[in-house]
Design a protein around this motif. Structure first.
Motif, PDB file in Angstrom:
ATOM      1  N   THR A 158      -3.725  -3.542   2.075  1.00  0.00           N
ATOM      2  CA  THR A 158      -3.170  -2.709   0.996  1.00  0.00           C
ATOM      3  C   THR A 158      -4.117  -1.583   0.630  1.00  0.00           C
ATOM      4  O   THR A 158      -3.725  -0.415   0.511  1.00  0.00           O
ATOM      5  N   ALA A 159      -5.385  -1.936   0.429  1.00  0.00           N
ATOM      6  CA  ALA A 159      -6.376  -0.942   0.028  1.00  0.00           C
ATOM      7  C   ALA A 159      -6.507   0.160   1.075  1.00  0.00           C
ATOM      8  O   ALA A 159      -6.551   1.356   0.748  1.00  0.00           O
TER       9      ALA A 159
ATOM     10  N   TRP B 113      -5.140   4.826   1.910  1.00  0.00           N
ATOM     11  CA  TRP B 113      -5.853   5.936   2.552  1.00  0.00           C
ATOM     12  C   TRP B 113      -5.169   6.354   3.842  1.00  0.00           C
ATOM     13  O   TRP B 113      -4.862   7.535   4.043  1.00  0.00           O
TER      14      TRP B 113
ATOM     15  N   GLY C 218       0.811  -1.211   0.000  1.00  0.00           N
ATOM     16  CA  GLY C 218       0.000   0.000   0.000  1.00  0.00           C
ATOM     17  C   GLY C 218       0.844   1.260   0.000  1.00  0.00           C
ATOM     18  O   GLY C 218       0.542   2.234  -0.703  1.00  0.00           O
TER      19      GLY C 218
ATOM     20  N   LEU D 123      -4.661  -7.949   0.915  1.00  0.00           N
ATOM     21  CA  LEU D 123      -5.295  -7.058  -0.061  1.00  0.00           C
ATOM     22  C   LEU D 123      -6.122  -5.970   0.623  1.00  0.00           C
ATOM     23  O   LEU D 123      -6.097  -4.805   0.199  1.00  0.00           O
TER      24      LEU D 123
END
Length: 390
Positions: free
Chosen positions: A362-363, A367, A136, A359
């Motif tokens: 990471t997403a 942010w 990320g 995942l």
């Protein structure tokens, strides 16, 4: 002391650190984060650039000598972003609040290090969460780099085209081409810059931290609105991810989580004394140094020494030149560092559970790294206990 004794003393001091062209090139691999924050602190909060640069300079030299790897020193991003954004809106943050945030941050990390809590938290963090944070961060660096490159897209394309063939070159490292292109572009895009350069008269400049200006309000604001929100971000990126990255790249020179926590504490307790800002380590900074050629502590020693010399003898003028350096070229540096970091995340796991955790982490890290760290830990625990299935 004769020549032989000087050489032995020098070798004991620098160890296996190198100072060749690749270390010089790698030294500048983290400018994409350093320059924007330093400029923002000075222009938006009115802080003394001499103290800020001296703080970074001392910390970089010390880390290079201590760790003998390109271990980075960066501005604390949550603190810097909050303080300068609020200042831009004319709200409550002052230099005193930033100094207070540094002291509070240093004390918190000293406590976490000495009690062993930092090391236990790092040891309990599962590999998918670490991989997700690293990936990320890398993708985030790439995205921010692209944003900056769009500022002057034609310059970014030229810089990217010139640097890509040189990324693995030992004779002419890519960073030298980027610095040359950035310097020429700055002179062309800022007509008054050459006059400023010619008018420079070097002289000794000392920091003026004004610690006596810290009030109880500054202490409360610095602790509650700056230091505490930074804590999970520092834990995820500047302790766990950077330690993992260092030990993956340099297994012969490993670092321990406790040592990284202690150096974070030391930097932040010392920085306000010279007028510096809150600092941390970061996986992205290490990726930037390594991407452009650094493999020893020579790179941070070089960068730290240059910052000290510039601060002490050029003073306020340094920030004017930093501000003139084209954002598009800084974007190329950030993009390439992000690529290095993202590739270093490795495989996200074959099983569905770990891959799902990685995942999601990471997403969220795109942010907020602190939120990603907390959510990743919670998600991993729920899957491990069979409460949910991906």
């Amino acid at each position: 002391m004769d020549t032989g004794e000087w050489r032995r003393t020098w070798r004991r001091l620098v160890g296996n650190n190198r100072f060749d062209s690749r270390e010089w090139a790698g030294a500048f691999g983290d400018l994409g984060t350093l320059i924007p924050f330093v400029v923002a602190y000075v222009t938006l909060l009115g802080m003394d650039p001499v103290g800020i640069l001296i703080g970074f300079g001392i910390a970089l030299v010390a880390n290079g000598l201590l760790r003998r790897t390109p271990f980075p020193v960066q501005p604390m991003k949550a603190i810097g972003a909050a303080a300068t954004a609020q200042a831009a809106g004319g709200v409550i943050f002052t230099p005193g609040a930033v100094y207070a945030a540094g002291f509070v941050t240093g004390l918190v990390w000293l406590l976490l290090a000495l009690t062993g809590i930092a090391e236990r938290l790092a040891r309990l963090t599962p590999r998918p969460v670490v991989a997700g944070i690293v990936l990320g961060l890398g993708l985030g660096f790439m995205g921010r780099g692209i944003e900056l490159m769009l500022d002057t897209w034609w310059l970014a394309l030229a810089a990217l085209a010139a640097s890509l063939p040189l990324l693995d070159s030992r004779r002419l490292p890519a960073m030298f081409a980027l610095l040359l292109i950035g310097g020429i572009a700055a002179l062309l895009l800022e007509p008054g810059l050459m006059g400023q350069l010619l008018a420079l008269r070097p002289g000794l400049h000392l920091p003026s931290p004004e610690l006596g200006s810290i009030t109880l309000d500054d202490l409360a604001v610095g602790a509650l609105f700056l230091a505490l929100p930074q804590l999970p971000l520092t834990l995820g990126n500047a302790l766990i991810a950077v330690t993992d990255e260092n030990n993956r790249l340099f297994p012969d020179r490993p670092v321990r989580h406790r040592g990284v926590a202690l150096s974070t504490a030391a930097m932040n307790l010392a920085a306000p004394l010279v007028g510096g800002v809150p600092m941390c380590h970061g996986a992205g900074g290490m990726a930037g140094h390594v991407r452009f050629g650094a493999h020893t502590g020579g790179a941070p020693i070089i960068l730290g020494s240059l910052l000290l010399l510039l601060a002490l003898f050029l003073g306020d003028a340094v920030v004017s030149f930093m501000a003139a350096f084209p954002a598009a070229v800084l974007g190329v540096i950030l993009f390439l560092a992000g690529t290095q970091l993202a590739l270093g995340a490795g495989r996200l796991g074959e099983e569905r559970g770990p891959r799902f955790v990685a995942l999601v982490t990471t997403a969220l890290a795109l942010w907020n790294v602190g939120a990603a760290f907390v959510a990743g830990l919670a998600l991993h625990a729920l899957i491990a206990r069979g409460v949910m299935r991906p």
